[in-house]
Each structure stands twice: as C-alpha cells, then as structure tokens.
Design an enzyme around this catalytic site. Structure first.
Site, PDB file in Angstrom:
ATOM      1  CG  ASP A 184      -1.817  -1.180   1.329  1.00 34.57           C
ATOM      2  OD1 ASP A 184      -2.091  -1.816   0.301  1.00 34.57           O
ATOM      3  OD2 ASP A 184      -2.234  -1.497   2.456  1.00 34.57           O
ATOM      4  CD  GLU A 201      -9.099  -3.982  -0.368  1.00 36.83           C
ATOM      5  OE1 GLU A 201      -9.578  -3.979   0.772  1.00 36.83           O
ATOM      6  OE2 GLU A 201      -8.279  -4.836  -0.745  1.00 36.83           O
TER       7      GLU A 201
END
Length: 321
Positions: free
Chosen positions: A34, A200
């Site tokens: 991420d 997401e």
C-alpha cells in the site's frame, strides 16, 4: 489495504486489456505494501510510505531510488483506542499550507471495527510527526462501510475523503480540514454488487476536466498460501466524473455504483496482483501510477511485494499505462 479475501466479479473483468508496460526501475529498499508517495516542497526529496511498522517510510532522490528506510511515522502506535492501533495500514499523504498530513487506518483483518487517523509534520523527518487520532470517520458492524483506506483530495479550498473496503465498498465524506470531517453524512461513490463486494483502496485524482477514481479490486493478499483463480487477484481499476462528489462511470458508461470499472493495470508477465495504488504528477515523468505487486520470480508472500510505478497516458481521456 488489508481486507476480506474474495474473488473479483465476472462483470468487472469486462474490458481487460493486455500489453501493459513493465514497472519502472526501483533500487534500494523496494519492499512495500500500500505505498503512498509525496515529494517534499523544500528540496524535491521523495518520501514513500507503506503499511506496517506503524507506517514505515523511506526517502530517495527520485522515484527510482535508491530508497533508504527512515523509520515509522507513529512509532508508539495510534491514540485511537481500537484493536490494531499498533499495526497501521494504508497511508495517504497530502500537503496543505506548509504541513504534511499522513492518513492511516486502524483495524484488524476482516473486521468492521475500524477508524481512520491522521498524523502531521512540517518536514517529514523522523520523530517530527504528531498523531492527532481519528479524523471522525469510524465504523462498526452497524455501518454499511468499513472505515479504512482513506484518501484525501485537496481541490482548491475543498477537502474530500474517500474511504472503504468491501461491504458497501467506496464512500466519500466532506472534510472541514485535513484533520477533521465537516460533520456531514458520507455517501457511496463506488459499489460492486456481486460476491463480497471486492473494492477498496480508492484514490481520487484530478487531471484536466475529470476526476479519476482509481481503486483496487480482487483478492489482495496471502498469495503464498492460497492463490485465487486466474483473473481474480488484485488489479487496478478506474471510473471518472466531471464532479468530485459522484457520477463516476467507466469507459463503457457503466456507473461505478453499479459494478462499473475499467481495468487500468492487471497481472502480466512476472507482475502479479498489482494494487494498493496512488497517482502522483511527477516533475520528470508526468502523471505516474504507483502500486505494490508480486514479482513471481521472487515470491508471493506479502512481505515480498515490491514498489511498482508506470507513467500514465491520459491523451484518450482514460488512463493507460
């Protein structure tokens, strides 16, 4: 962007394109999950942030590296009183009026007991970050969303927070500042109606006359123990709108709130499961899509994921890498 593992719905696979460019080069400390990228205004130094170790971060002279690990943004953990407050996820960086803001998520895998927090620094140097706790966005099993994967869009004097993972997928709320919501209700801007709603990691990027809503879809993690069926692993998708607050559609005109989404980057060659993305308008390369991915010649474990980046061509009105 840790979340429930799931398969990508068949409708979302429509329009899969091949011929993606390989990731740009990376040297030094290149293992990330991420990633979030920002360049310091004072000297042009690059800073890259990552899930884990209370938000680990590194610096480099260019997007290629060499990346040198610095430490953690919130080494003592978040002041948010929830499980997972010493294992922070999904950083997002912004710069407003001389201050850098780092959003982070507090949660545990597969749980809706979650919240989005923020820390700030004027330099991004080690031990200069102040943890402010929650921005006012939290969730529990009574909510339609999961309050993780925050992304702040600064649009002139307006601030918008995109967030969400599975359940009701991607939501947005107006912010009064990078530190707090404006107190208004959140609303849905992207939703996959099939399966367990595998969207997401949203990132809203303004380019030209459009707002581009990038998001990750599919199974994100745990590939070393169980890999999904081909095509059901993480991939990067996009919808766009002329408004920052809704009306996002894919290239075929399908609403992003009705399982729409155009694939920007999927597995190819030795690149597997790209996702956890952001976009940065680089002074050298122009718009860049950055993300994590598995190099299948190295290994599939989450801690083996690498920092990837590609230049983006917006000439058609849609991002192409």
């Amino acid at each position: 962007m840790y979340s429930l593992l799931t398969a990508l719905s068949v409708p979302l696979l429509a329009g899969l394109a091949h011929g993606y460019a390989n990731p740009g080069s990376c040297s030094g400390s290149c293992n990330v999950h991420d990633p979030a990228l920002i360049v310091r205004e004072s000297d042009g130094k690059y800073f890259r942030f990552s899930t884990g170790n209370e938000i680990s971060y590194a610096s480099a002279s260019s997007i290629n590296g060499p990346w040198t690990a610095i430490g953690s943004v919130v080494p003592a953990g978040s002041k948010i009183d929830l499980s997972g407050n010493t294992d922070l996820w999904a950083p997002d960086l912004s710069y407003v009026d001389g201050t850098y803001y780092c959003l982070y998520s507090v949660s545990t895998f597969g749980s809706q007991d979650s919240a989005i927090g923020v820390a700030s620094s004027t330099t991004m140097e080690l031990n200069t970050w102040t943890d402010h706790g929650s921005v006012g966005v939290a969730s529990s099993s009574s909510k339609n969303y999961n309050a993780i994967d925050g992304n702040l869009l600064v649009d002139g004097s307006s601030y918008y927070l995109q967030f969400g993972s599975f359940w009701g997928d991607i939501y947005q709320v107006k912010m009064a500042s990078p530190l707090k919501t404006a107190g208004s209700a959140s609303y849905n801007i992207a939703y996959n109606a099939t399966g367990t709603h595998s969207e997401e990691g949203s990132y809203l990027f303004k380019y030209g006359s459009y707002y581009y809503l990038f998001f990750s879809s599919g199974t994100c993690c745990g590939y070393d123990t169980s890999r999904p069926a081909q095509g059901e692993e993480y991939k990067i998708m996009v919808c766009r709108s002329t408004s920052a607050t809704g009306g996002f559609v894919d290239k075929n005109g399908n609403a992003c709130t009705e399982s729409g989404g155009t694939i920007v980057l999927a597995s190819h060659g030795t690149v597997y499961g790209p996702g956890g993305q952001g976009v940065y308008d680089d002074p050298t390369y122009g718009p860049v899509l950055y993300y994590h991915y598995v190099d299948t010649t190295i290994g599939y474990a989450d801690d083996q994921k690498l920092f990837g980046w590609n230049t983006i061509d917006f000439s058609s009105g849609w991002p192409v890498v």
